[in-house]
Every structure is written in C-alpha cells, then in structure tokens.
Design a protein around this motif. Structure first.
Motif, short mmCIF file in Angstrom:
data_model
loop_
_atom_site.label_atom_id
_atom_site.label_comp_id
_atom_site.label_asym_id
_atom_site.label_seq_id
_atom_site.Cartn_x
_atom_site.Cartn_y
_atom_site.Cartn_z
N GLN A 223 85.10 -10.06 84.91
CA GLN A 223 84.05 -10.41 85.86
C GLN A 223 82.75 -10.74 85.12
N LYS A 224 82.45 -10.00 84.06
CA LYS A 224 81.25 -10.27 83.28
C LYS A 224 81.32 -11.68 82.67
N SER A 225 82.50 -12.07 82.19
CA SER A 225 82.63 -13.41 81.60
C SER A 225 82.42 -14.48 82.65
N TRP A 226 82.84 -14.25 83.90
CA TRP A 226 82.60 -15.24 84.97
C TRP A 226 81.10 -15.43 85.20
N VAL A 227 80.37 -14.31 85.25
CA VAL A 227 78.93 -14.39 85.46
C VAL A 227 78.27 -15.10 84.28
N GLU A 228 78.70 -14.77 83.06
CA GLU A 228 78.14 -15.43 81.88
C GLU A 228 78.38 -16.93 81.90
N GLN A 229 79.59 -17.33 82.26
CA GLN A 229 79.93 -18.75 82.28
C GLN A 229 79.13 -19.51 83.33
N CYS A 230 78.89 -18.87 84.46
CA CYS A 230 78.19 -19.55 85.55
C CYS A 230 76.68 -19.46 85.44
N GLU B 256 72.11 -13.88 79.72
CA GLU B 256 70.92 -13.11 80.10
C GLU B 256 71.07 -12.55 81.52
N THR B 257 71.57 -13.37 82.45
CA THR B 257 71.79 -12.92 83.82
C THR B 257 72.86 -11.83 83.85
N ALA B 258 73.95 -12.05 83.13
CA ALA B 258 75.02 -11.05 83.10
C ALA B 258 74.50 -9.72 82.55
N ALA B 259 73.67 -9.77 81.52
CA ALA B 259 73.11 -8.55 80.94
C ALA B 259 72.21 -7.83 81.96
N ALA B 260 71.45 -8.60 82.72
CA ALA B 260 70.57 -8.00 83.74
C ALA B 260 71.37 -7.36 84.88
N MET B 261 72.60 -7.84 85.07
CA MET B 261 73.43 -7.34 86.17
C MET B 261 74.48 -6.32 85.72
N GLN B 262 74.50 -5.92 84.47
CA GLN B 262 75.59 -5.11 83.95
C GLN B 262 75.76 -3.75 84.63
N ALA B 263 74.73 -3.22 85.24
CA ALA B 263 74.85 -1.93 85.94
C ALA B 263 75.25 -2.10 87.41
N TRP B 264 75.36 -3.33 87.87
CA TRP B 264 75.72 -3.58 89.26
C TRP B 264 77.20 -3.28 89.49
N PRO B 265 77.54 -2.72 90.63
CA PRO B 265 78.97 -2.47 90.91
C PRO B 265 79.70 -3.78 91.20
N THR B 266 80.97 -3.80 90.88
CA THR B 266 81.80 -4.96 91.19
C THR B 266 82.65 -4.64 92.42
N ILE B 267 82.94 -5.67 93.18
CA ILE B 267 83.83 -5.50 94.33
C ILE B 267 84.85 -6.64 94.32
N TYR C 280 83.65 0.53 89.25
CA TYR C 280 83.22 0.02 87.95
C TYR C 280 82.00 -0.87 88.10
N THR C 281 81.25 -0.98 87.01
CA THR C 281 80.10 -1.88 87.00
C THR C 281 80.48 -3.19 86.31
N LEU C 282 79.62 -4.17 86.45
CA LEU C 282 79.88 -5.46 85.82
C LEU C 282 80.02 -5.31 84.30
N GLY C 283 79.22 -4.44 83.72
CA GLY C 283 79.28 -4.22 82.28
C GLY C 283 80.60 -3.62 81.81
N GLU C 284 81.31 -2.95 82.72
CA GLU C 284 82.60 -2.34 82.37
C GLU C 284 83.79 -3.26 82.63
N ARG C 285 83.56 -4.38 83.29
CA ARG C 285 84.64 -5.29 83.67
C ARG C 285 84.47 -6.60 82.89
N TRP C 286 85.14 -6.73 81.77
CA TRP C 286 84.93 -7.88 80.89
C TRP C 286 85.24 -9.21 81.57
#
Length: 152
Positions: free
Chosen positions: A123-130, A134-145, A115-121
């Motif tokens: 993990q995406k919320s963690w990036v947004e909070q930190c 804008e950063t989370a949107a730029a990273m939404q196609a990145w894979p999550t691990i 899954y990508t960051l954009g598909e994992r709500w």
C-alpha cells in the motif's frame, strides 16, 4: 457477465465500467447489449488504483449524482445499489448524506486490519507511485483499510 446482468436486473440508470484497454471484445459486446458504457483506459499495473480513482473523480463530479466504484471482477447485485444509500452513512451536520462512503471489510475477512501505511509495503508503494515519497512518509502512521466499494 455476472456483474452486468445482476446490475441491470436491479438498476436501470447510467453505468460506466472503467476497464483496461485490452479488455475482451466479448465483455464490450455484453456492455453494449445492456446499455453499459465501457471506458477503456491505459492502466499501467503499478498505477491502477490511481487511474481508477482519478477517473472516478472526473466522472462523478456532479453533487446531485451518486457514484459507485467497485471491483467488478468478483461483485454482483442483489438489489439497486443506490436504493438505500441515505441509510448507509447517516447525515452530516448540514443534514445531507456524506460526500463519500467507504466500505471496510471486517477483521475476520481481511487479516491486515490494524496496520498503518508504514507497515504495509504494498500500500505504501501505491501511495509513493501516485503521490510521491514525501506524501507517503507523511501518511505512514495512518491506518490502512480494504475498501473494495466506494460510494460518492
């Protein structure tokens, strides 16, 4: 208890546990008895991962030292965690061990692989909070691990 005792059975070097300020006094006493520093920090639940890795970066800034960040609630040691670190990540083009190693859980044990960051709500919320939306949107196609252990 299992984490500290198994660590000290195999590793005698510096050890710091980053824990919520509300950690039990029994845990603090165990750490003192086994020469493990317990660093109490105020970790708001929403910012836990940011706090964890911010403190990791502050504590592990010396290039001649390795650090391990791991969730100690469900971990134990069967050997010195640093004894074979040069073998884990190979060598960089400079002939040095890598600066950072992440362990990724396998697909069989972590069903969220692929899954990508954009598909994992979550993990995406963690990036947004930190780091902000804008950063989370730029990273939404990145894979999550799922990386429970980080060496660096």
């Amino acid at each position: 208890r299992t984490f500290v005792l198994s660590l000290r059975r195999h590793y005698k070097g510096e050890a710091i546990i980053i824990s919520d300020a509300g950690a039990a006094s029994e845990a603090s006493q165990l750490c003192v008895a086994h020469n493990v520093t317990m660093l109490h920090v105020d970790m708001a639940p929403k910012l836990f991962r940011h706090t964890r890795f911010s403190r990791f970066a502050e504590l592990c800034h010396l290039p001649e030292h390795y650090c391990l960040s791991i969730d100690f609630r469900d971990s134990f040691f069967q050997a010195d965690p640093f004894s074979n670190i040069d073998l884990l990540g190979g060598r960089t083009e400079r002939g040095m061990p890598p600066d950072l190693l992440l362990s990724q859980e396998g697909v069989a044990t972590w069903p969220h692989s692929g899954y990508t960051l954009g598909e994992r709500w979550m993990q995406k919320s963690w990036v947004e909070q930190c780091f902000g939306k804008e950063t989370a949107a730029a990273m939404q196609a990145w894979p999550t691990i799922c990386s429970g252990a980080v060496f660096g």
